[in-house]
Structure formats: structure tokens, C-alpha cells
Design a protein around this motif. Structure first.
Motif, short mmCIF file in Angstrom:
data_model
loop_
_atom_site.label_atom_id
_atom_site.label_comp_id
_atom_site.label_asym_id
_atom_site.label_seq_id
_atom_site.Cartn_x
_atom_site.Cartn_y
_atom_site.Cartn_z
N VAL A 1 0.82 -1.21 0.00
CA VAL A 1 0.00 0.00 0.00
C VAL A 1 0.86 1.26 0.00
CG1 VAL A 1 -1.72 1.31 1.31
CG2 VAL A 1 -1.97 -1.15 1.05
N ASP A 2 1.95 1.25 0.75
CA ASP A 2 2.82 2.43 0.80
C ASP A 2 3.41 2.74 -0.58
OD1 ASP A 2 2.36 2.91 3.50
OD2 ASP A 2 4.07 1.69 4.12
N ALA A 3 3.82 1.72 -1.30
CA ALA A 3 4.36 1.92 -2.65
C ALA A 3 3.26 2.45 -3.57
CB ALA A 3 4.95 0.63 -3.19
N HIS A 4 2.06 1.92 -3.43
CA HIS A 4 0.94 2.40 -4.25
C HIS A 4 0.66 3.88 -3.97
CE1 HIS A 4 -2.68 2.05 -6.68
NE2 HIS A 4 -3.27 2.80 -5.76
N LYS A 5 0.62 4.24 -2.70
CA LYS A 5 0.38 5.64 -2.33
C LYS A 5 1.47 6.54 -2.88
CE LYS A 5 -2.14 4.87 1.97
NZ LYS A 5 -2.07 5.01 3.44
N ARG A 6 2.71 6.06 -2.86
CA ARG A 6 3.84 6.87 -3.33
C ARG A 6 3.73 7.16 -4.83
NH1 ARG A 6 6.83 10.11 -4.67
NH2 ARG A 6 9.08 10.16 -4.53
N TYR A 7 3.34 6.16 -5.61
CA TYR A 7 3.31 6.34 -7.06
C TYR A 7 2.09 7.13 -7.55
CZ TYR A 7 -0.26 3.98 -9.79
OH TYR A 7 -1.44 3.69 -10.43
N ARG A 8 0.95 6.98 -6.90
CA ARG A 8 -0.31 7.46 -7.49
C ARG A 8 -0.41 8.97 -7.64
NH1 ARG A 8 -4.55 6.00 -2.73
NH2 ARG A 8 -3.86 7.61 -1.29
N GLU A 9 0.36 9.74 -6.91
CA GLU A 9 0.29 11.19 -7.02
C GLU A 9 1.28 11.77 -8.02
OE1 GLU A 9 0.73 12.88 -3.16
OE2 GLU A 9 -1.15 12.03 -2.42
N ILE A 10 2.25 10.97 -8.44
CA ILE A 10 3.36 11.51 -9.24
C ILE A 10 2.88 12.08 -10.58
CG2 ILE A 10 5.51 10.93 -10.45
CD1 ILE A 10 6.03 8.95 -8.07
N ILE A 11 2.14 11.33 -11.35
CA ILE A 11 1.71 11.81 -12.67
C ILE A 11 0.77 13.01 -12.55
CG2 ILE A 11 0.39 11.22 -14.76
CD1 ILE A 11 3.31 10.22 -14.79
N PRO A 12 -0.30 12.94 -11.76
CA PRO A 12 -1.18 14.12 -11.67
C PRO A 12 -0.46 15.38 -11.18
CG PRO A 12 -2.29 12.21 -10.76
CD PRO A 12 -0.86 11.80 -11.01
N ARG A 13 0.37 15.23 -10.16
CA ARG A 13 1.08 16.39 -9.61
C ARG A 13 2.10 16.94 -10.61
NH1 ARG A 13 5.56 15.66 -7.07
NH2 ARG A 13 5.00 13.57 -6.38
N THR A 14 2.83 16.04 -11.25
CA THR A 14 3.84 16.47 -12.21
C THR A 14 3.20 17.14 -13.42
OG1 THR A 14 5.34 14.72 -11.50
CG2 THR A 14 5.76 15.69 -13.66
N LEU A 15 2.17 16.54 -13.97
CA LEU A 15 1.53 17.15 -15.15
C LEU A 15 0.87 18.47 -14.82
CD1 LEU A 15 0.15 14.08 -17.12
CD2 LEU A 15 2.28 15.35 -17.45
N ALA A 16 0.40 18.63 -13.60
CA ALA A 16 -0.17 19.93 -13.19
C ALA A 16 0.88 21.03 -13.29
CB ALA A 16 -0.73 19.85 -11.78
N ASP A 17 2.15 20.67 -13.09
CA ASP A 17 3.24 21.65 -13.24
C ASP A 17 3.41 22.10 -14.69
OD1 ASP A 17 3.86 21.52 -10.53
OD2 ASP A 17 5.52 20.10 -10.81
N TYR A 18 2.79 21.37 -15.60
CA TYR A 18 2.89 21.69 -17.03
C TYR A 18 1.52 21.97 -17.64
CZ TYR A 18 7.61 20.18 -16.25
OH TYR A 18 8.89 20.08 -15.75
N GLY A 19 0.61 22.46 -16.80
CA GLY A 19 -0.68 22.93 -17.28
C GLY A 19 -1.71 21.86 -17.61
N TRP A 20 -1.50 20.63 -17.18
CA TRP A 20 -2.41 19.53 -17.53
C TRP A 20 -3.09 18.98 -16.28
CZ3 TRP A 20 -4.08 17.96 -22.13
CH2 TRP A 20 -4.81 16.77 -22.18
N ARG A 21 -4.40 18.84 -16.35
CA ARG A 21 -5.16 18.20 -15.28
C ARG A 21 -5.63 16.84 -15.78
NH1 ARG A 21 -8.06 19.02 -10.58
NH2 ARG A 21 -10.00 17.86 -10.47
#
Length: 148
Positions: free
Chosen positions: A62-82
Motif C-alpha cells: 500500500v505504501d508503494a501504491h500511495k507513493r506512485y499514485r500522485e506523481i503523474i497528476p502532480r507532475t503534469l499539473a506543473d505543465y498545465g495539464w489536469r
């Protein structure tokens, strides 16, 4: 077999990132670093499409799952994508979209082996510029044909 790589293909204006296999938190951190390195290769003021290939991905806990699941949404938000599926999470309503170094994400293809989840995401959140797939090759073909 694990795949923790990201690659910027300037001639296609396409960033391909792959995370697969039974992954640990250190694996996810290695993948995240590769994603940031690929993004760093994009020139200031540029645009890109992204193929997020999670086919065969399985977090070992579960900890690994929690760690990965925010990376793409948070990173793409830095580049104007939701990311479309964020609409499922009320806590994502305040996600701020920015344009790091003037770079913007303009399209996204997401791949995962869970057909039930992907079919749901596609029906609810699929758009002209964002699609969800269970087949990495179909995702690659779709995103490649989009003009930036």
C-alpha cells in the motif's frame, strides 16, 4: 521484469514513461527521477504529449501504491495539464495548474492492464486530448497521430 524508464522523443514531441513490474518505493523513486530528467530535456516554452504506460505495474504494498499514485497528476499539473480521473477525488479540486519553464502538456495517453478501471476512465474522462488504454501499442498509435 521491471521497467522504470522515461524517454523524451523531441522529433515527436512525445514523452514516454513506463512503470511496470512488482515495484518498491525505491523503484518508484528511480522512475520518478527518470520522468523529471525526461521533462528537463524539453526546451523552455515547448509543448509535449505524454504516454504514461503502467501496463504490468503492481505496487508491492500500500505504501508503494500511495507513493506512485500522485506523481503523474502532480507532475503534469506543473505543465498545465489536469488528468481527467482527478475528478473522482474531491481533494484534487484545488490542484493548481502552472507552466514550469513555459512548457505545456497538450495531450495524454494512459495505459494499464485493469480493463474494468480503464473502461470506466475512458467512458467518464476520455476526451479528444486524453485517452485511456489497456494496449500499449494502441495508446502509442493514438498519441503519435495527434498534432502538437
Amino acid at each position: 521484469m521491471k521497467n522504470l524508464d522515461s524517454l523524451w522523443m523531441a522529433h515527436e514531441q512525445l514523452l514516454v514513461t513506463k512503470l511496470s513490474g512488482d515495484v518498491t518505493i525505491p523503484d518508484i523513486e528511480k522512475w520518478e527521477t527518470s520522468l523529471y530528467k525526461a521533462l528537463d530535456a524539453i526546451g523552455d516554452g515547448g509543448q509535449f504529449k505524454i504516454l504514461v504506460d503502467l501496463f504490468g505495474f503492481s505496487a508491492i504494498n500500500v505504501d508503494a501504491h500511495k507513493r506512485y499514485r500522485e506523481i503523474i497528476p502532480r507532475t503534469l499539473a506543473d505543465y498545465g495539464w489536469r488528468v481527467g480521473y482527478l475528478d473522482m477525488f474531491q481533494e484534487a479540486n484545488g490542484l493548481l495548474l502552472t507552466s514550469k519553464r513555459g512548457i505545456r502538456c497538450v495531450a495524454a495517453a494512459h495505459v494499464h492492464q485493469d480493463a474494468t478501471k480503464i473502461e470506466k476512465y475512458q467512458s467518464l474522462y476520455g476526451t479528444e486530448w486524453e485517452q485511456f488504454f489497456t494496449d500499449p501499442l494502441q495508446a502509442r498509435e493514438w498519441i503519435a497521430q495527434l498534432a502538437v
